[in-house]
Design a protein around this motif. Structure first.
Motif, PDB file in Angstrom:
ATOM      1  N   ALA A   1       0.858  -1.185   0.000  1.00  0.00           N
ATOM      2  CA  ALA A   1       0.000   0.000   0.000  1.00  0.00           C
ATOM      3  C   ALA A   1       0.890   1.230   0.000  1.00  0.00           C
ATOM      4  O   ALA A   1       1.936   1.254   0.648  1.00  0.00           O
ATOM      5  CB  ALA A   1      -0.928   0.011   1.218  1.00  0.00           C
ATOM      6  N   VAL A   2       0.454   2.245  -0.742  1.00  0.00           N
ATOM      7  CA  VAL A   2       1.218   3.481  -0.878  1.00  0.00           C
ATOM      8  C   VAL A   2       0.305   4.653  -0.518  1.00  0.00           C
ATOM      9  O   VAL A   2      -0.824   4.749  -1.022  1.00  0.00           O
ATOM     10  CB  VAL A   2       1.754   3.652  -2.314  1.00  0.00           C
ATOM     11  N   ALA A   3       0.779   5.543   0.351  1.00  0.00           N
ATOM     12  CA  ALA A   3       0.036   6.741   0.680  1.00  0.00           C
ATOM     13  C   ALA A   3       0.073   7.721  -0.478  1.00  0.00           C
ATOM     14  O   ALA A   3       0.912   7.615  -1.380  1.00  0.00           O
ATOM     15  CB  ALA A   3       0.605   7.386   1.942  1.00  0.00           C
ATOM     16  N   ARG A   4      -0.829   8.690  -0.462  1.00  0.00           N
ATOM     17  CA  ARG A   4      -0.898   9.671  -1.552  1.00  0.00           C
ATOM     18  C   ARG A   4       0.416  10.446  -1.679  1.00  0.00           C
ATOM     19  O   ARG A   4       0.780  10.903  -2.773  1.00  0.00           O
ATOM     20  CB  ARG A   4      -2.053  10.634  -1.293  1.00  0.00           C
ATOM     21  N   GLU A   5       1.120  10.578  -0.563  1.00  0.00           N
ATOM     22  CA  GLU A   5       2.397  11.293  -0.589  1.00  0.00           C
ATOM     23  C   GLU A   5       3.502  10.490  -1.263  1.00  0.00           C
ATOM     24  O   GLU A   5       4.603  11.009  -1.480  1.00  0.00           O
ATOM     25  CB  GLU A   5       2.833  11.656   0.835  1.00  0.00           C
ATOM     26  N   GLY A   6       3.225   9.205  -1.565  1.00  0.00           N
ATOM     27  CA  GLY A   6       4.213   8.392  -2.262  1.00  0.00           C
ATOM     28  C   GLY A   6       5.030   7.479  -1.375  1.00  0.00           C
ATOM     29  O   GLY A   6       5.969   6.832  -1.836  1.00  0.00           O
ATOM     30  N   VAL A   7       4.688   7.383  -0.086  1.00  0.00           N
ATOM     31  CA  VAL A   7       5.432   6.556   0.863  1.00  0.00           C
ATOM     32  C   VAL A   7       4.736   5.205   1.027  1.00  0.00           C
ATOM     33  O   VAL A   7       3.510   5.146   1.173  1.00  0.00           O
ATOM     34  CB  VAL A   7       5.553   7.253   2.227  1.00  0.00           C
ATOM     35  N   ILE A   8       5.506   4.127   0.997  1.00  0.00           N
ATOM     36  CA  ILE A   8       4.959   2.785   1.195  1.00  0.00           C
ATOM     37  C   ILE A   8       4.610   2.608   2.670  1.00  0.00           C
ATOM     38  O   ILE A   8       5.448   2.788   3.544  1.00  0.00           O
ATOM     39  CB  ILE A   8       5.962   1.714   0.759  1.00  0.00           C
ATOM     40  N   THR A   9       3.360   2.267   2.942  1.00  0.00           N
ATOM     41  CA  THR A   9       2.890   2.129   4.316  1.00  0.00           C
ATOM     42  C   THR A   9       2.710   0.676   4.743  1.00  0.00           C
ATOM     43  O   THR A   9       2.586   0.403   5.939  1.00  0.00           O
ATOM     44  CB  THR A   9       1.546   2.863   4.493  1.00  0.00           C
ATOM     45  N   TYR A  10       2.690  -0.242   3.783  1.00  0.00           N
ATOM     46  CA  TYR A  10       2.444  -1.653   4.125  1.00  0.00           C
ATOM     47  C   TYR A  10       3.014  -2.533   3.024  1.00  0.00           C
ATOM     48  O   TYR A  10       2.976  -2.177   1.845  1.00  0.00           O
ATOM     49  CB  TYR A  10       0.937  -1.905   4.267  1.00  0.00           C
ATOM     50  N   ALA A  11       3.566  -3.658   3.417  1.00  0.00           N
ATOM     51  CA  ALA A  11       4.068  -4.642   2.450  1.00  0.00           C
ATOM     52  C   ALA A  11       4.007  -6.023   3.072  1.00  0.00           C
ATOM     53  O   ALA A  11       4.285  -6.190   4.266  1.00  0.00           O
ATOM     54  CB  ALA A  11       5.499  -4.309   2.029  1.00  0.00           C
ATOM     55  N   ALA A  12       3.611  -7.019   2.289  1.00  0.00           N
ATOM     56  CA  ALA A  12       3.522  -8.399   2.776  1.00  0.00           C
ATOM     57  C   ALA A  12       3.531  -9.336   1.582  1.00  0.00           C
ATOM     58  O   ALA A  12       3.473  -8.913   0.420  1.00  0.00           O
ATOM     59  CB  ALA A  12       2.244  -8.592   3.612  1.00  0.00           C
ATOM     60  N   GLY A  13       3.596 -10.634   1.886  1.00  0.00           N
ATOM     61  CA  GLY A  13       3.539 -11.644   0.831  1.00  0.00           C
ATOM     62  C   GLY A  13       4.790 -12.496   0.773  1.00  0.00           C
ATOM     63  O   GLY A  13       5.907 -12.014   0.990  1.00  0.00           O
ATOM     64  N   ALA A  14       4.594 -13.779   0.482  1.00  0.00           N
ATOM     65  CA  ALA A  14       5.722 -14.703   0.386  1.00  0.00           C
ATOM     66  C   ALA A  14       6.622 -14.382  -0.805  1.00  0.00           C
ATOM     67  O   ALA A  14       7.773 -14.811  -0.846  1.00  0.00           O
ATOM     68  CB  ALA A  14       5.195 -16.150   0.273  1.00  0.00           C
ATOM     69  N   GLY A  15       6.101 -13.620  -1.776  1.00  0.00           N
ATOM     70  CA  GLY A  15       6.909 -13.280  -2.938  1.00  0.00           C
ATOM     71  C   GLY A  15       8.042 -12.322  -2.638  1.00  0.00           C
ATOM     72  O   GLY A  15       8.959 -12.159  -3.451  1.00  0.00           O
ATOM     73  N   LEU A  16       8.008 -11.659  -1.486  1.00  0.00           N
ATOM     74  CA  LEU A  16       9.074 -10.719  -1.137  1.00  0.00           C
ATOM     75  C   LEU A  16      10.426 -11.413  -1.030  1.00  0.00           C
ATOM     76  O   LEU A  16      11.447 -10.873  -1.449  1.00  0.00           O
ATOM     77  CB  LEU A  16       8.739 -10.015   0.191  1.00  0.00           C
ATOM     78  N   GLU A  17      10.427 -12.601  -0.451  1.00  0.00           N
ATOM     79  CA  GLU A  17      11.688 -13.315  -0.228  1.00  0.00           C
ATOM     80  C   GLU A  17      12.386 -13.636  -1.544  1.00  0.00           C
ATOM     81  O   GLU A  17      13.611 -13.517  -1.659  1.00  0.00           O
ATOM     82  CB  GLU A  17      11.428 -14.593   0.559  1.00  0.00           C
ATOM     83  N   ALA A  18      11.606 -14.030  -2.559  1.00  0.00           N
ATOM     84  CA  ALA A  18      12.198 -14.365  -3.856  1.00  0.00           C
ATOM     85  C   ALA A  18      12.854 -13.156  -4.507  1.00  0.00           C
ATOM     86  O   ALA A  18      13.786 -13.297  -5.303  1.00  0.00           O
ATOM     87  CB  ALA A  18      11.129 -14.946  -4.791  1.00  0.00           C
ATOM     88  N   LEU A  19      12.386 -11.959  -4.142  1.00  0.00           N
ATOM     89  CA  LEU A  19      12.941 -10.738  -4.703  1.00  0.00           C
ATOM     90  C   LEU A  19      14.014 -10.126  -3.810  1.00  0.00           C
ATOM     91  O   LEU A  19      14.539  -9.060  -4.116  1.00  0.00           O
ATOM     92  CB  LEU A  19      11.823  -9.715  -4.928  1.00  0.00           C
ATOM     93  N   GLY A  20      14.318 -10.810  -2.708  1.00  0.00           N
ATOM     94  CA  GLY A  20      15.339 -10.302  -1.803  1.00  0.00           C
ATOM     95  C   GLY A  20      14.891  -9.092  -1.007  1.00  0.00           C
ATOM     96  O   GLY A  20      15.715  -8.249  -0.629  1.00  0.00           O
ATOM     97  N   LEU A  21      13.572  -8.997  -0.722  1.00  0.00           N
ATOM     98  CA  LEU A  21      13.038  -7.848   0.001  1.00  0.00           C
ATOM     99  C   LEU A  21      12.454  -8.285   1.331  1.00  0.00           C
ATOM    100  O   LEU A  21      12.097  -9.448   1.523  1.00  0.00           O
ATOM    101  CB  LEU A  21      11.942  -7.169  -0.827  1.00  0.00           C
TER     102      LEU A  21
END
Length: 349
Positions: free
Chosen positions: A147-167
């Motif tokens: 999720a991204v706020a209107r100001e352009g800042v990421i406020t939330y991130a989740a998911g098993a796919g993050l690990e595959a991307l090194g995040l």
């Protein structure tokens, strides 16, 4: 409920302890804020009933300590005070209190406040349970959610796919989506469209992987766009498989083309071999040597045809012993006929 009382007045403390016990609550009563803080750290309560003015640690400081502790974030805090002015209420709420009750304590009002607190605790418990289930599902999902706020800042991130991307989700929170997707112009543009109210599905490269991302506007209760939410799935394996299938189809077509060419070329060579054999019957010695060289080249062409047919899968490839000197000799003889300019070619095997 488990209720912790912090009240320095002994009479009030005994009255509260008696009422709450009679209503079925489990009560721990303390004579000041410092004692109550120690008991809370031993075993957190569901509700804190704290007097404002107490020795050693007053009610406001006790509220701040409880709210600053991870175990105290979901605790209901009811402040007891003789003050009824608005400024006093604002102070109590700013310190972390959820509600307040003026002294002397009215049992009926206290009971209502406890019922409201119990209802809020139940709602909080349901919310936490729902968030826990949602978090488990999102963390198990083979995708990325953010999720991204209107100001352009990421406020939330989740998911098993993050690990595959090194995040990691914790590292993404607070980052600018423009920085994160700087090398992915399609996904970057999708966020800008979502901010304008459009839902977009794009495919782009990110961290060396192929992602299909769906980005849509994030709305508040009034329907105002407050940001964007995105879901992306890694389709790198699917795209690689598609490329392999496409390449296999191309090779099949190429094999059919090569087989046709090799078949026609083989027919030409067969005719040539027949004519060379006829010429060898009546040729002189000098011409016979040239015809023998020509026949050797025809046979070499026939061998190339066999290899082309093997490539086209119309014939199974095989292995055979060859004389390396003969093969090299054939190559040298061919070079001598084609190379000009008085060059000398020597063979050493």
């Amino acid at each position: 409920m488990r209720i912790l009382i912090a009240e320095d007045d002994a009479a009030t403390r005994r009255t509260l302890e008696h009422l709450l016990g009679r209503w079925g609550h489990r009560v721990v009563a303390c004579a000041d804020g410092e004692e109550a803080w120690g008991r809370f750290r031993e075993r957190p309560a569901e509700l804190l009933l704290a007097d404002w003015v107490m020795p050693r640690c007053d009610g406001l400081e006790l509220c701040r300590r409880v709210r600053g502790d991870p175990a105290g974030r979901g605790v209901e805090i009811l402040m007891l005070t003789a003050r009824s002015d608005l400024a006093g209420v604002e102070q109590a709420l700013a310190a972390g209190a959820d509600d307040y009750l003026t002294k002397p304590v009215d049992p009926a009002r206290l009971k209502i406040r406890l019922q409201v607190a119990a209802h809020r605790l139940e709602l909080h418990a349901r919310l936490w349970e729902s968030e826990a289930r949602q978090g488990y599902l999102l963390d198990s999902l083979p995708a990325i959610v953010w999720a991204v706020a209107r100001e352009g800042v990421i406020t939330y991130a989740a998911g098993a796919g993050l690990e595959a991307l090194g995040l990691e989700a914790e590292e993404l929170a607070g980052r600018s989506f423009r920085d994160l997707f700087a090398a992915s112009p399609e996904i970057l543009e999708a966020h800008l469209r979502a901010f304008s109210g459009r839902e977009v599905v794009v495919e782009d490269r990110f961290q060396g992987r192929s992602l299909v991302a769906r980005v849509r506007p994030l709305l508040d209760n009034a329907g105002t766009i407050t940001g964007a939410v995105g879901v992306a799935q890694d389709v790198s394996n699917e795209r690689q498989l598609e490329a392999q299938i496409t390449q296999a189809a191309k090779m099949e077509i190429l094999g059919q083309l090569v087989a046709g060419i090799a078949h026609d070329f083989n027919n030409l060579l067969t005719g040539m071999m027949g004519h060379v054999e006829l010429l060898q019957l009546d040729a002189g010695e000098e011409l016979k040597a040239d015809l023998a060289e020509l026949m050797e080249q025809v046979r070499h062409g026939s061998e190339l045809t066999r290899q082309l047919l093997a490539f086209s899968r119309r014939r199974e490839p095989g292995m055979a012993e060859v004389e390396l000197g003969d093969v090299c000799g054939q190559a040298v003889r061919l070079l001598r006929r084609t190379v000009k300019g008085g060059m000398e070619i020597r063979l050493r095997v």
